[in-house]
Scaffold this motif. Structure first.
Motif, PDB file in Angstrom:
ATOM      1  N   GLU A 135       0.836  -1.207   0.000  1.00 40.09           N
ATOM      2  CA  GLU A 135       0.000   0.000   0.000  1.00 40.09           C
ATOM      3  C   GLU A 135       0.870   1.256   0.000  1.00 40.09           C
ATOM      4  O   GLU A 135       0.627   2.197  -0.736  1.00 40.09           O
ATOM      5  CB  GLU A 135      -0.875  -0.043   1.256  1.00 40.09           C
ATOM      6  CG  GLU A 135      -1.856   1.083   1.417  1.00 40.09           C
ATOM      7  CD  GLU A 135      -2.599   0.907   2.749  1.00 40.09           C
ATOM      8  OE1 GLU A 135      -3.609   0.194   2.741  1.00 40.09           O
ATOM      9  OE2 GLU A 135      -2.152   1.455   3.763  1.00 40.09           O
ATOM     10  N   GLY A 155       1.475  -5.599   8.067  1.00 39.83           N
ATOM     11  CA  GLY A 155       0.046  -5.464   7.768  1.00 39.83           C
ATOM     12  C   GLY A 155      -0.558  -4.259   8.451  1.00 39.83           C
ATOM     13  O   GLY A 155       0.025  -3.704   9.388  1.00 39.83           O
ATOM     14  N   THR A 156      -1.748  -3.873   8.003  1.00 38.40           N
ATOM     15  CA  THR A 156      -2.367  -2.632   8.497  1.00 38.40           C
ATOM     16  C   THR A 156      -2.732  -2.724   9.983  1.00 38.40           C
ATOM     17  O   THR A 156      -2.624  -1.741  10.702  1.00 38.40           O
ATOM     18  CB  THR A 156      -3.635  -2.294   7.685  1.00 38.40           C
ATOM     19  OG1 THR A 156      -4.416  -3.479   7.576  1.00 38.40           O
ATOM     20  CG2 THR A 156      -3.308  -1.804   6.305  1.00 38.40           C
ATOM     21  N   ASP A 157      -3.188  -3.904  10.427  1.00 38.27           N
ATOM     22  CA  ASP A 157      -3.560  -4.037  11.841  1.00 38.27           C
ATOM     23  C   ASP A 157      -2.336  -3.850  12.742  1.00 38.27           C
ATOM     24  O   ASP A 157      -2.412  -3.191  13.780  1.00 38.27           O
ATOM     25  CB  ASP A 157      -4.158  -5.423  12.109  1.00 38.27           C
ATOM     26  CG  ASP A 157      -5.572  -5.522  11.588  1.00 38.27           C
ATOM     27  OD1 ASP A 157      -6.099  -4.480  11.120  1.00 38.27           O
ATOM     28  OD2 ASP A 157      -6.144  -6.632  11.633  1.00 38.27           O
ATOM     29  N   ALA A 159       0.348  -2.221  11.941  1.00 36.34           N
ATOM     30  CA  ALA A 159       0.738  -0.812  11.847  1.00 36.34           C
ATOM     31  C   ALA A 159      -0.074   0.023  12.818  1.00 36.34           C
ATOM     32  O   ALA A 159       0.462   0.867  13.541  1.00 36.34           O
ATOM     33  CB  ALA A 159       0.532  -0.305  10.416  1.00 36.34           C
ATOM     34  N   LYS A 160      -1.377  -0.257  12.870  1.00 38.46           N
ATOM     35  CA  LYS A 160      -2.254   0.524  13.754  1.00 38.46           C
ATOM     36  C   LYS A 160      -1.907   0.308  15.223  1.00 38.46           C
ATOM     37  O   LYS A 160      -1.933   1.236  16.024  1.00 38.46           O
ATOM     38  CB  LYS A 160      -3.721   0.162  13.504  1.00 38.46           C
ATOM     39  CG  LYS A 160      -4.391   1.124  12.530  1.00 38.46           C
ATOM     40  CD  LYS A 160      -5.806   0.669  12.215  1.00 38.46           C
ATOM     41  CE  LYS A 160      -6.081   0.778  10.719  1.00 38.46           C
ATOM     42  NZ  LYS A 160      -6.991  -0.245  10.235  1.00 38.46           N
ATOM     43  N   ASP A 166      -0.181   7.638  10.894  1.00 36.99           N
ATOM     44  CA  ASP A 166      -0.623   6.910   9.719  1.00 36.99           C
ATOM     45  C   ASP A 166       0.557   6.576   8.811  1.00 36.99           C
ATOM     46  O   ASP A 166       0.514   5.599   8.064  1.00 36.99           O
ATOM     47  CB  ASP A 166      -1.641   7.746   8.917  1.00 36.99           C
ATOM     48  CG  ASP A 166      -2.993   7.731   9.615  1.00 36.99           C
ATOM     49  OD1 ASP A 166      -3.199   6.829  10.448  1.00 36.99           O
ATOM     50  OD2 ASP A 166      -3.830   8.604   9.321  1.00 36.99           O
ATOM     51  N   VAL A 185       3.992  -1.167   3.830  1.00 33.90           N
ATOM     52  CA  VAL A 185       2.752  -1.609   4.476  1.00 33.90           C
ATOM     53  C   VAL A 185       1.938  -2.404   3.452  1.00 33.90           C
ATOM     54  O   VAL A 185       1.805  -1.967   2.303  1.00 33.90           O
ATOM     55  CB  VAL A 185       1.938  -0.410   5.007  1.00 33.90           C
ATOM     56  CG1 VAL A 185       0.619  -0.888   5.624  1.00 33.90           C
ATOM     57  CG2 VAL A 185       2.750   0.378   6.021  1.00 33.90           C
ATOM     58  N   GLU A 187      -1.279  -3.821   1.695  1.00 32.75           N
ATOM     59  CA  GLU A 187      -2.643  -3.343   1.463  1.00 32.75           C
ATOM     60  C   GLU A 187      -3.621  -4.120   2.343  1.00 32.75           C
ATOM     61  O   GLU A 187      -3.495  -5.333   2.508  1.00 32.75           O
ATOM     62  CB  GLU A 187      -2.989  -3.582  -0.004  1.00 32.75           C
ATOM     63  CG  GLU A 187      -4.194  -2.843  -0.500  1.00 32.75           C
ATOM     64  CD  GLU A 187      -4.371  -3.124  -1.993  1.00 32.75           C
ATOM     65  OE1 GLU A 187      -3.957  -2.276  -2.803  1.00 32.75           O
ATOM     66  OE2 GLU A 187      -4.873  -4.209  -2.338  1.00 32.75           O
ATOM     67  N   GLU A 188      -4.601  -3.393   2.883  1.00 32.16           N
ATOM     68  CA  GLU A 188      -5.572  -4.055   3.759  1.00 32.16           C
ATOM     69  C   GLU A 188      -6.331  -5.145   3.012  1.00 32.16           C
ATOM     70  O   GLU A 188      -6.726  -4.968   1.876  1.00 32.16           O
ATOM     71  CB  GLU A 188      -6.563  -3.016   4.304  1.00 32.16           C
ATOM     72  CG  GLU A 188      -7.600  -3.636   5.200  1.00 32.16           C
ATOM     73  CD  GLU A 188      -8.057  -2.709   6.316  1.00 32.16           C
ATOM     74  OE1 GLU A 188      -7.679  -1.524   6.290  1.00 32.16           O
ATOM     75  OE2 GLU A 188      -8.786  -3.184   7.196  1.00 32.16           O
ATOM     76  N   ASN A 202      -3.747  -8.960   7.691  1.00 31.33           N
ATOM     77  CA  ASN A 202      -3.481  -7.612   8.168  1.00 31.33           C
ATOM     78  C   ASN A 202      -2.614  -7.623   9.426  1.00 31.33           C
ATOM     79  O   ASN A 202      -2.153  -6.593   9.872  1.00 31.33           O
ATOM     80  CB  ASN A 202      -4.817  -6.910   8.452  1.00 31.33           C
ATOM     81  CG  ASN A 202      -5.653  -6.822   7.190  1.00 31.33           C
ATOM     82  OD1 ASN A 202      -5.104  -6.764   6.081  1.00 31.33           O
ATOM     83  ND2 ASN A 202      -6.959  -6.833   7.352  1.00 31.33           N
TER      84      ASN A 202
END
Lengths: 399, 229
Positions: A135, A155-157, A159-160, A166, A185, A187-188, A202
């Motif tokens: 992403e 993965g996005t999770d 990362a969060k 962001d 990162v 992609e979700e 993710n």
């Protein structure tokens, strides 16, 4: 003979004996509902598994040690090594890309949070093999692999949970105490049910496999992914890999599976399962049909007088045959329709509870309806023909 | 209209043979009003069943409306009943779940009459027996006399040539009996051939001809003065 009149008669008759009609229909209702539910769940489950399998990557081949190669002990399983990767890259004509996958339970730590994750060591073709879409940032470079750089694609999770910002590319975190830099990162993705193991999600943390080998000091690996040049040569590619590994490690040490084979197997297994259970549900329909025949025979006996009266006022054998046959059909078809409603309701409920895609097919509804029609026909004919053959004088005398 | 020659009916129940009718020769012209009397077991009901095309003679020949009925198939007999005959029973034999109107419509269904015409003809027939106000009543909402009149309407809705009644007043009080018998008389005056099985003198008095049965044979066949109102 007047179809509408017969339908009306049948409905009146059934309505006059509401409880009895309902109980008679119950067998058909349960049978049809069971058929609908089983077929829908079978199709839904199959779609989920196949969807996840196909999400693994196209023309995918995977290789892992045979259970029996280590004589029952996981520690002594034969592993693959970097030399195998090089051999496959150099020798296999039908293999387009190849990559190891190593997993490591680890702790990822930032200022914000500490998280237990499974880090995955991957090769340079991994992105292509497993359809990993980046992403933001980049995937690993040749240089990263060569040097065993401590870089990560997350993965996005992840990362969060690890970072507030962001924009996480360039941020650092600690993996088992070693500092890693986030370079990309993933992609979700829509999460599957996790039926298929080794899925990218993710919550994945990918690092170069060379970096992982350096961290653990373990240079062997248990899982290897490859992609064939095209779907037509998937089996050839699998054979090539098998041969190369056999030369290097001895025969039959590794299991080489292709996605196509697996999909075939899954399809076969779920179809057989569905057919078997639907067959059992069909027995419920059969029992329902016997219930209909039973009640129709009772009904013919109870209405002997009516049959006599109808004969006296001009009913032919065919008229009476149709009257009772239509009554049996109405009974089984209403049962079938109610069964479809009940089945659809159950499927709806189960798909919500199990988070499956709802897959009530038109064909399963038609199947259920035609089945209940046939059941009504088969089990209605005998009572109806019995009614039509009654002797008018005896029928009239019946009290 | 009705002609029986040498008609016998034998019921065999296992070893025993019961001779219900023995060599009956009988001719009934169109427009007659005939009462059939006799003790029970004398064969009068068997005669009615044969004339009514519900049963076939064991031997002999039965001609109804110039057609030989004695060798007909079941479905051909059903057609004869549908086209030429109307039945009135002692116990009315209405279909209990249906309104008077639908009861009367039933014979028309088997005669292949269209839905709209059925309604029309049935309404007319009920009007004919004085029940125009009771079209939508079910049998349990009507008196015995009214029910028998519904049954009469059902019997005459097909415009039969012959009306067969088996003890039609057996379950009725004397007032209802008279009403029902008056309707029979009127229908007879319009040309309908009527056969009534009865053991009541009152009822037999409406007939122009009284046939008496005993042990499966005709013992008397008398023409009589018709009772006038």
């Amino acid at each position: 003979m007047n179809l509408l009149e017969n339908l009306l008669l049948a409905l009146e008759g059934l309505w006059a004996n509401k409880l009895r009609s309902m109980l008679t229909m119950l067998g058909i209702i349960i049978g049809v509902a069971a058929v609908i539910v089983v077929i829908a769940l079978g199709a839904g489950g199959q779609a989920v598994i196949l969807g996840e399998l196909e999400g693994l990557g196209s023309n995918l081949i995977w290789v892992f040690p045979r259970q029996d190669s280590g004589h029952g002990s996981w520690d002594r399983l034969v592993t693959m090594d970097n030399g195998d990767i090089q051999a496959i890259e150099a020798q296999a004509r039908y293999v387009k890309a190849v990559s190891p996958q190593i997993s490591m339970q680890s702790t990822a730590k930032t200022v914000k949070d500490t998280k237990d994750i499974s880090a995955t060591g991957v090769g340079k073709d991994y992105r292509e093999i497993r359809n990993v879409n980046i992403e933001s940032g980049r995937f690993f470079s040749e240089y990263d692999f060569k040097e065993g750089n401590r870089v990560a694609v997350i993965g996005t999770d992840v990362a969060k949970s690890l970072f507030d910002s962001d924009r996480v590319v360039g941020e650092v975190f600690y993996l088992n105490g070693q500092q890693f830099t986030v370079v990309g990162v993933i992609e979700e993705r829509k999460q599957g049910m996790g039926i298929v193991a080794n899925d990218i999600g993710n919550d994945s943390v990918l690092i170069p496999y060379t970096a992982m080998q350096r961290m653990t000091g373990d240079y062997g690996f248990y899982l290897l992914f490859a992609t064939a040049e095209s779907s037509e040569v998937t089996l050839d590619a699998a054979k090539e890999i098998e041969n190369i590994l056999a030369r290097r490690h001895g025969p039959n040490r590794f299991e080489v599976l292709s996605l196509e084979q697996t999909i075939d197997v899954v399809e076969e297994i779920t179809s057989i399962l569905t057919a078997v259970i639907a067959g059992i549900a069909g027995i419920a329909l059969l029992v329902g049909g016997i219930g209909i025949m039973n009640i129709m025979l009772v009904s013919v006996t109870e209405r002997t007088k009516e049959i006599g009266i109808r004969q006296a006022i001009g009913a032919k054998r065919r008229d009476l045959l149709y009257q009772f046959l239509i009554e049996a059909l109405v009974l089984s078809l209403i049962g079938g329709l109610l069964g479809i409603l009940v089945g659809a309701g159950l499927v709806k409920l189960l798909t919500i509870l199990l988070e499956l895609p709802s897959l009530i097919s038109v064909s399963s509804i038609l199947l259920a309806l035609s089945f209940s029609f046939v059941v009504g026909m088969i089990f209605g004919v005998y009572p109806a023909s019995k009614a039509s053959k009654l002797d008018p004088i005896e029928a009239l005398r019946y009290e | 209209m009705i002609s029986l020659s040498g008609v016998s009916k034998v019921y065999s129940t296992g070893v025993v043979e019961v001779r219900a009718l023995h060599d009956i020769n009988l001719s009934i012209a169109a427009g007659e009003f005939v009462a059939v009397t006799g003790p029970s077991g004398s064969g009068k009901s068997t005669l009615m069943n044969i004339i009514g095309c519900l049963d076939k003679p064991t031997t002999g020949k039965y001609v109804l409306a110039e057609r030989d009925v004695s060798r007909m198939t079941k479905d051909e007999l059903a057609l004869m009943r549908s086209g030429h005959l109307g039945f009135v029973f002692q116990s009315f034999n209405l279909l209990p779940r249906m309104t008077a109107l639908r009861n009367v419509e039933q014979p028309l269904i088997y005669a292949g009459v269209s839905r709209r015409e059925r309604r029309q003809l049935a309404t007319m027939a009920l009007d004919r027996v004085g029940l125009a106000e009771r079209l939508y009543h079910r049998p349990n909402e009507l008196s015995g006399g009214q029910n028998q009149r519904v049954a009469l309407a059902r019997a005459l809705v097909n415009r039969p040539k012959v009306l067969l009644a088996d003890e039609p007043t057996g379950n009725l009080d004397s007032k209802s009996s008279r009403e029902v018998m008056e309707i029979f008389s009127e229908l007879n005056r319009e040309g309908v051939t009527i056969l009534v099985v009865t053991h009541e003198e009152e009822v037999a008095a409406y007939a122009k001809r009284v046939i008496r049965f005993m042990d499966g044979e005709i013992v008397s066949d008398i023409w009589q003065e018709v009772r006038t109102r």
